[in-house]
Design an enzyme around this catalytic site. Sequence first.
Site, PDB file in Angstrom:
ATOM      1  N   GLU A  72       2.842  15.998  36.346  1.00 52.46           N
ATOM      2  CA  GLU A  72       3.898  16.876  36.865  1.00 52.46           C
ATOM      3  C   GLU A  72       3.258  18.164  37.361  1.00 52.46           C
ATOM      4  O   GLU A  72       2.550  18.846  36.621  1.00 52.46           O
ATOM      5  CB  GLU A  72       4.953  17.198  35.802  1.00 52.46           C
ATOM      6  N   ASP A 124      -4.503  26.081  38.776  1.00 48.47           N
ATOM      7  CA  ASP A 124      -4.080  25.687  40.117  1.00 48.47           C
ATOM      8  C   ASP A 124      -4.092  24.163  40.235  1.00 48.47           C
ATOM      9  O   ASP A 124      -5.130  23.514  40.058  1.00 48.47           O
ATOM     10  CB  ASP A 124      -5.044  26.309  41.129  1.00 48.47           C
ATOM     11  N   ASP A 147       8.339  25.913  44.726  1.00 46.02           N
ATOM     12  CA  ASP A 147       8.700  27.061  45.569  1.00 46.02           C
ATOM     13  C   ASP A 147       8.903  26.575  47.002  1.00 46.02           C
ATOM     14  O   ASP A 147       7.993  25.986  47.594  1.00 46.02           O
ATOM     15  CB  ASP A 147       7.586  28.106  45.509  1.00 46.02           C
ATOM     16  N   LYS A 151      10.558  31.337  54.287  1.00 44.59           N
ATOM     17  CA  LYS A 151      10.208  32.030  55.533  1.00 44.59           C
ATOM     18  C   LYS A 151       9.168  31.218  56.303  1.00 44.59           C
ATOM     19  O   LYS A 151       8.208  30.721  55.730  1.00 44.59           O
ATOM     20  CB  LYS A 151       9.669  33.430  55.230  1.00 44.59           C
ATOM     21  N   THR A 218      16.643  20.308  35.320  1.00 43.07           N
ATOM     22  CA  THR A 218      15.764  21.447  35.056  1.00 43.07           C
ATOM     23  C   THR A 218      16.538  22.765  35.155  1.00 43.07           C
ATOM     24  O   THR A 218      17.656  22.822  35.667  1.00 43.07           O
ATOM     25  CB  THR A 218      14.604  21.501  36.065  1.00 43.07           C
ATOM     26  N   LYS A 219      15.894  23.821  34.672  1.00 43.08           N
ATOM     27  CA  LYS A 219      16.483  25.157  34.738  1.00 43.08           C
ATOM     28  C   LYS A 219      16.721  25.565  36.189  1.00 43.08           C
ATOM     29  O   LYS A 219      17.769  26.106  36.538  1.00 43.08           O
ATOM     30  CB  LYS A 219      15.550  26.155  34.040  1.00 43.08           C
ATOM     31  N   PHE A 220      15.753  25.279  37.067  1.00 46.92           N
ATOM     32  CA  PHE A 220      15.895  25.636  38.479  1.00 46.92           C
ATOM     33  C   PHE A 220      17.014  24.824  39.131  1.00 46.92           C
ATOM     34  O   PHE A 220      17.702  25.312  40.032  1.00 46.92           O
ATOM     35  CB  PHE A 220      14.572  25.416  39.210  1.00 46.92           C
ATOM     36  N   GLU A 221      17.187  23.593  38.703  1.00 45.62           N
ATOM     37  CA  GLU A 221      18.264  22.772  39.241  1.00 45.62           C
ATOM     38  C   GLU A 221      19.624  23.371  38.897  1.00 45.62           C
ATOM     39  O   GLU A 221      20.519  23.436  39.744  1.00 45.62           O
ATOM     40  CB  GLU A 221      18.157  21.355  38.685  1.00 45.62           C
TER      41      GLU A 221
END
Length: 239
Positions: A72, A124, A147, A151, A218-221
């Site tokens: 992941e 990374d 992310d 832009k 997930t939290k972001f979801e």
Amino acid sequence: MENSEKIIEENQNTESENLRREIKTYVLRIGRMTDAQEKAYNELSPIWCLPYEKKLLDFTKIFGNTNPVIVEIGFGMGDATAKIAEANPNINYLGLEVHRPGVGKLLGEIKAKNLKNLYIIEHDALEVLSDMIADNSVNGFHIFFPDPWPKKRHHKRRLVQRPRTNLLAQKLAQNGYLYFVTDWFEYAEFALEELNQTDGLKNKYEGFAEPQPWRSQTKFERKGMAADRVITEIFFEKK
């Protein structure tokens, strides 16, 4: 002819290496660790965090078995990661993350759930893949809510694009999969096009994928859904 092909391959490798080293797909977020996260990190990272080094990992030695390995990339706070690992004890998981509070949080979950099939590398992801993961050795990649770099001038930072997808395909075992989920529809369209043009990968669906029932939210979801953003999924396989 052979020399020309060799030159082309070397140029492609150089391009990939330069992109990997010069452009980061993430920004280190400054966030204070909670006392619980810091305690878990200090106590458990020597056990469950593997050090980054330019040496190929031996998954059989690390996990003590020959079960499939899922990597992941960017697990965030690790809530979904821990739930998936707990639900699938016969699958091994390797989580890659640079956000230390998230690492601390997931370490706490590893202890609380007594997980034996989940390790972490705090580094990374592209460097880990290039330097530590053998070709044809990963049974699946999970990339959940990376992310989106919305832009246009930042699109070069997106993880799911060539030649980075070439590297992912290179590391996948035969019949391995890449599962990508985002709440940014423009990124989903962009990623789908990039993956369609990645040699060795084939879309399991006609376009976007059906939600996979085994994936935990997930939290972001939850944040994306609260903001009325559409959750879009992509599922490719190595054939």
